[in-house]
Each structure stands twice: as C-alpha cells, then as structure tokens.
Design a protein around this motif. Sequence first.
Motif, PDB file in Angstrom:
ATOM      1  N   PHE A  98       0.806  -1.216   0.000  1.00  0.00           N
ATOM      2  CA  PHE A  98       0.000   0.000   0.000  1.00  0.00           C
ATOM      3  C   PHE A  98       0.839   1.265   0.000  1.00  0.00           C
ATOM      4  CE2 PHE A  98      -3.400  -2.915   1.272  1.00  0.00           C
ATOM      5  CZ  PHE A  98      -4.330  -2.541   0.332  1.00  0.00           C
ATOM      6  N   ALA A  99       2.092   1.166   0.387  1.00  0.00           N
ATOM      7  CA  ALA A  99       2.984   2.311   0.180  1.00  0.00           C
ATOM      8  C   ALA A  99       3.112   2.577  -1.317  1.00  0.00           C
ATOM      9  CB  ALA A  99       4.347   2.036   0.799  1.00  0.00           C
ATOM     10  N   SER A 100       3.192   1.495  -2.093  1.00  0.00           N
ATOM     11  CA  SER A 100       3.238   1.640  -3.555  1.00  0.00           C
ATOM     12  C   SER A 100       1.910   2.138  -4.101  1.00  0.00           C
ATOM     13  CB  SER A 100       3.592   0.291  -4.195  1.00  0.00           C
ATOM     14  OG  SER A 100       4.850  -0.165  -3.752  1.00  0.00           O
ATOM     15  N   VAL A 101       0.787   1.657  -3.494  1.00  0.00           N
ATOM     16  CA  VAL A 101      -0.540   2.095  -3.948  1.00  0.00           C
ATOM     17  C   VAL A 101      -0.721   3.594  -3.731  1.00  0.00           C
ATOM     18  CG1 VAL A 101      -3.012   1.948  -3.449  1.00  0.00           C
ATOM     19  CG2 VAL A 101      -1.666  -0.132  -3.662  1.00  0.00           C
ATOM     20  N   ILE A 102      -0.330   4.073  -2.566  1.00  0.00           N
ATOM     21  CA  ILE A 102      -0.465   5.499  -2.265  1.00  0.00           C
ATOM     22  C   ILE A 102       0.404   6.325  -3.212  1.00  0.00           C
ATOM     23  CG2 ILE A 102       0.107   7.261  -0.547  1.00  0.00           C
ATOM     24  CD1 ILE A 102      -0.921   5.407   1.588  1.00  0.00           C
ATOM     25  N   SER A 103       1.616   5.860  -3.465  1.00  0.00           N
ATOM     26  CA  SER A 103       2.495   6.569  -4.400  1.00  0.00           C
ATOM     27  C   SER A 103       1.897   6.573  -5.800  1.00  0.00           C
ATOM     28  CB  SER A 103       3.875   5.904  -4.409  1.00  0.00           C
ATOM     29  OG  SER A 103       4.727   6.522  -5.347  1.00  0.00           O
ATOM     30  N   ASN A 104       1.308   5.443  -6.197  1.00  0.00           N
ATOM     31  CA  ASN A 104       0.694   5.362  -7.522  1.00  0.00           C
ATOM     32  C   ASN A 104      -0.525   6.274  -7.627  1.00  0.00           C
ATOM     33  OD1 ASN A 104       0.487   4.048 -10.175  1.00  0.00           O
ATOM     34  ND2 ASN A 104      -1.405   3.175  -9.364  1.00  0.00           N
ATOM     35  N   ASN A 105      -1.338   6.325  -6.555  1.00  0.00           N
ATOM     36  CA  ASN A 105      -2.501   7.220  -6.558  1.00  0.00           C
ATOM     37  C   ASN A 105      -2.082   8.681  -6.711  1.00  0.00           C
ATOM     38  OD1 ASN A 105      -4.242   5.077  -6.262  1.00  0.00           O
ATOM     39  ND2 ASN A 105      -4.487   5.313  -4.056  1.00  0.00           N
ATOM     40  N   GLN A 106      -1.005   9.042  -6.035  1.00  0.00           N
ATOM     41  CA  GLN A 106      -0.517  10.415  -6.148  1.00  0.00           C
ATOM     42  C   GLN A 106      -0.017  10.704  -7.568  1.00  0.00           C
ATOM     43  OE1 GLN A 106       2.359  10.420  -2.963  1.00  0.00           O
ATOM     44  NE2 GLN A 106       0.963  11.489  -1.580  1.00  0.00           N
ATOM     45  N   ASN A 107       0.643   9.712  -8.179  1.00  0.00           N
ATOM     46  CA  ASN A 107       1.122   9.896  -9.556  1.00  0.00           C
ATOM     47  C   ASN A 107      -0.038  10.061 -10.530  1.00  0.00           C
ATOM     48  OD1 ASN A 107       3.782   9.680  -8.747  1.00  0.00           O
ATOM     49  ND2 ASN A 107       3.916   7.484  -9.165  1.00  0.00           N
ATOM     50  N   ILE A 108      -1.117   9.310 -10.302  1.00  0.00           N
ATOM     51  CA  ILE A 108      -2.295   9.425 -11.167  1.00  0.00           C
ATOM     52  C   ILE A 108      -2.905  10.819 -11.071  1.00  0.00           C
ATOM     53  CG2 ILE A 108      -4.667   8.615 -11.493  1.00  0.00           C
ATOM     54  CD1 ILE A 108      -3.663   5.816 -10.712  1.00  0.00           C
ATOM     55  N   ILE A 109      -3.018  11.308  -9.837  1.00  0.00           N
ATOM     56  CA  ILE A 109      -3.579  12.648  -9.636  1.00  0.00           C
ATOM     57  C   ILE A 109      -2.707  13.704 -10.307  1.00  0.00           C
ATOM     58  CG2 ILE A 109      -4.043  14.412  -7.881  1.00  0.00           C
ATOM     59  CD1 ILE A 109      -4.937  12.156  -6.032  1.00  0.00           C
ATOM     60  N   MET A 110      -1.392  13.575 -10.163  1.00  0.00           N
ATOM     61  CA  MET A 110      -0.485  14.537 -10.791  1.00  0.00           C
ATOM     62  C   MET A 110      -0.581  14.466 -12.313  1.00  0.00           C
ATOM     63  SD  MET A 110       0.772  16.142  -8.315  1.00  0.00           S
ATOM     64  CE  MET A 110       1.948  17.110  -9.250  1.00  0.00           C
ATOM     65  N   LYS A 111      -0.762  13.259 -12.873  1.00  0.00           N
ATOM     66  CA  LYS A 111      -0.891  13.113 -14.318  1.00  0.00           C
ATOM     67  C   LYS A 111      -2.163  13.801 -14.822  1.00  0.00           C
ATOM     68  CE  LYS A 111      -2.419   9.382 -16.266  1.00  0.00           C
ATOM     69  NZ  LYS A 111      -2.596   7.999 -16.760  1.00  0.00           N
ATOM     70  N   VAL A 112      -3.281  13.587 -14.093  1.00  0.00           N
ATOM     71  CA  VAL A 112      -4.547  14.214 -14.491  1.00  0.00           C
ATOM     72  C   VAL A 112      -4.439  15.735 -14.444  1.00  0.00           C
ATOM     73  CG1 VAL A 112      -6.960  14.512 -13.841  1.00  0.00           C
ATOM     74  CG2 VAL A 112      -5.954  12.234 -13.829  1.00  0.00           C
ATOM     75  N   LEU A 113      -3.826  16.241 -13.387  1.00  0.00           N
ATOM     76  CA  LEU A 113      -3.651  17.694 -13.269  1.00  0.00           C
ATOM     77  C   LEU A 113      -2.767  18.239 -14.395  1.00  0.00           C
ATOM     78  CD1 LEU A 113      -3.168  18.071  -9.401  1.00  0.00           C
ATOM     79  CD2 LEU A 113      -5.184  18.675 -10.743  1.00  0.00           C
ATOM     80  N   ALA A 114      -1.732  17.480 -14.762  1.00  0.00           N
ATOM     81  CA  ALA A 114      -0.851  17.914 -15.853  1.00  0.00           C
ATOM     82  C   ALA A 114      -1.602  17.951 -17.183  1.00  0.00           C
ATOM     83  CB  ALA A 114       0.353  16.976 -15.947  1.00  0.00           C
ATOM     84  N   LEU A 115      -2.452  16.941 -17.441  1.00  0.00           N
ATOM     85  CA  LEU A 115      -3.237  16.912 -18.684  1.00  0.00           C
ATOM     86  C   LEU A 115      -4.242  18.051 -18.737  1.00  0.00           C
ATOM     87  CD1 LEU A 115      -3.843  13.056 -18.992  1.00  0.00           C
ATOM     88  CD2 LEU A 115      -2.263  14.454 -20.328  1.00  0.00           C
ATOM     89  N   ILE A 116      -4.882  18.323 -17.598  1.00  0.00           N
ATOM     90  CA  ILE A 116      -5.820  19.451 -17.543  1.00  0.00           C
ATOM     91  C   ILE A 116      -5.090  20.762 -17.829  1.00  0.00           C
ATOM     92  CG2 ILE A 116      -7.302  20.793 -16.001  1.00  0.00           C
ATOM     93  CD1 ILE A 116      -8.070  18.151 -14.653  1.00  0.00           C
ATOM     94  N   THR A 117      -3.884  20.892 -17.290  1.00  0.00           N
ATOM     95  CA  THR A 117      -3.085  22.098 -17.526  1.00  0.00           C
ATOM     96  C   THR A 117      -2.760  22.259 -19.005  1.00  0.00           C
ATOM     97  OG1 THR A 117      -2.104  21.892 -15.325  1.00  0.00           O
ATOM     98  CG2 THR A 117      -0.953  23.281 -16.905  1.00  0.00           C
ATOM     99  N   ILE A 118      -2.425  21.137 -19.673  1.00  0.00           N
ATOM    100  CA  ILE A 118      -2.124  21.194 -21.110  1.00  0.00           C
ATOM    101  C   ILE A 118      -3.345  21.648 -21.900  1.00  0.00           C
ATOM    102  CG2 ILE A 118      -1.551  19.779 -23.126  1.00  0.00           C
ATOM    103  CD1 ILE A 118       0.207  18.084 -21.258  1.00  0.00           C
TER     104      ILE A 118
END
Length: 313
Positions: free
Chosen positions: A239-259
């Motif tokens: 779940f340490a990996s799950v939490i890190s992955n969830n954060q990466n997903i959120i950052m990816k979505v925010l980056a796409l919205i910014t684009i």
Amino acid sequence: MKTIYQSTVDTFREIEESQNGSWIKLVNPTQKESLVIADRYNIDIEDLRAPLDLEERSRITVEDNYTMILVDIPMLEDRNKKEWYTTIPLGIIITNEVLITTCLQETRVLDDFENGRVKDFYTFMKTRFIFQILYKNAKVYLQYLRAIDRKSSEVEKKLHQSTKNEELIELLELEKSLVYFTTSLRTNERVLEKLVKLKSIKKYPDDEDLLEDTIVENQQAMEMASIYGNILSGMMDAFASVISNNQNIIMKVLALITIVMSIPTMIFSAYGMNVEGKGMPFAESPFGFWIIICISFVISIFTTVYFIWKKWF
C-alpha cells in the motif's frame, strides 16, 4: 494500591488483613507498601518491585521462601490519540502462606478473577491459580490478536483510495503491537517450558493438564502473531506503492488538464499583443472574437479526445 482477597469453597470476598491462602493484589504499589509485604513474607524487595519496570523480561526466580514468575501481559495503550496494544510485566509470587500478584496497571488478565467469573478458582489453591492466570493471559493475547486482525482489515479498505499517510501510520502502529506481542509470547513460552520442569511448585494432575492447555494457547497466539505480522509487513509495502501510484495518477490528471487549458491561454495571449490589427487573423471581422473562441474550444476538445483515446485520462 493493595487489595486482598480470600476464598473458600463457597465464597469469594475482599478482606482487610491477609490470611493463609489469600491473594494479595498489588497495582503500582508504593515503596512503603512493597516494603511491608517484603518484610512480612521475607521477599527480596527487588523481586517484588521488578514487575514495575517495563523493561523486565519474563523469567522464573526460585528462592528458599518463595518462587517468582514474571510474564508479559497484553495491555491497551494510548498512542497518537488512539488505543493500540503493548505489553507490560506481571509478577506472580507464591509463598507458603499467600499468592501475590504485582503489576504497574489494572489488567484484563486479573479482572475475571476479581469478579468471580473463573470456574474452579480458589485463592488457597495457589498452583492452580498460577496456571489459571497464565491460561487467561494466553486467552487475552488471542482476543487482542483477533482485534488487531479486524483493525488491519478496516485500514486495508481505507487504503485502496488513500493518498495520505494516516492509514500507513495506523498499519505501522499495528505492526509495532505485533512486534511487542511476538517478543513477549516467546519469552512467556520459555517460562511455561520451565514451569513444566520446575519442582518447587507442586503440581497435581488437573494442574498439569491446565498447564499443557496454557502452552498450547500460547503457541497458537505466537503463530497468529507471526502470521499477522507477515501479512501486515507485506500490506505496508504494497500500500505504500498504492499510495504513491494514486498520487502519480492525480499529478498526471492535473498535468493533462493544464495542457488542455494552456491551448486557449496561448491563443488569447497572442491576440492580446500590442500589434497592428491588419496582421491578426479575423481582427477586422465583426465576428472575430467568437471565431477565436470557437477555434480555441475546438482545439481543446480535440486535444481532450486525443488524450482519452490514448487512455491518458
């Protein structure tokens, strides 16, 4: 605090002065109380106060006038504003006249004895009383281990969508509790094995059966603690990996919205420059503003559809 209990075949009551066959219960006793008991029953004061030290390890001490059994018992403890689990020492001293228990806090292990809920419990049957305490201790370990398992399942459900560290901290506290339990159960096992061979405490056939049951329960608790510990350790890593992955997903979505949002921003910025209108497309058209808005909107929609097609959103 000192409390004295005396039982007969039919009654169990609290008394003022100790008698032969009574149970003296000490909870965080003062130095004065300890000295009085130590002098009266010829007990080494260091042995009597040893269970008040949280770092004391489980052991058996055999002297001429008494035998002391020191074991670790499970307790609830407040950590980070929540109840978690730990262990503390419990001392059981058997003399020719009385049985003495001493501990730093009130404990569930002795509650049922005080409330008369233990079958075939008599204070004057000191050997059986000792084994009953040890058996009850193993049972409490098993109850708390099941509670730890339930808590870990609840935390696991929260962790699937978590991006915070709170749930991981809860798992860490549970893992810490299991480390305490595993260490204490192992040292308790050595005490139980030594009790089987100990001759200073007279054992009757029924008492030996109870001691064997206690050893079995303690071994079961050790196995459960080991299994739950391995599960929690793997869960922590996963779940340490799950939490890190969830954060990466959120950052990816925010980056796409910014684009997507940057496309109309760049177009509007170009039209906001201080240049001649003749050089700007649609600058002289009465519908130029809306044409630019539509073009920006279409390009943004096309970009969004492209990202969705690539499964980036």
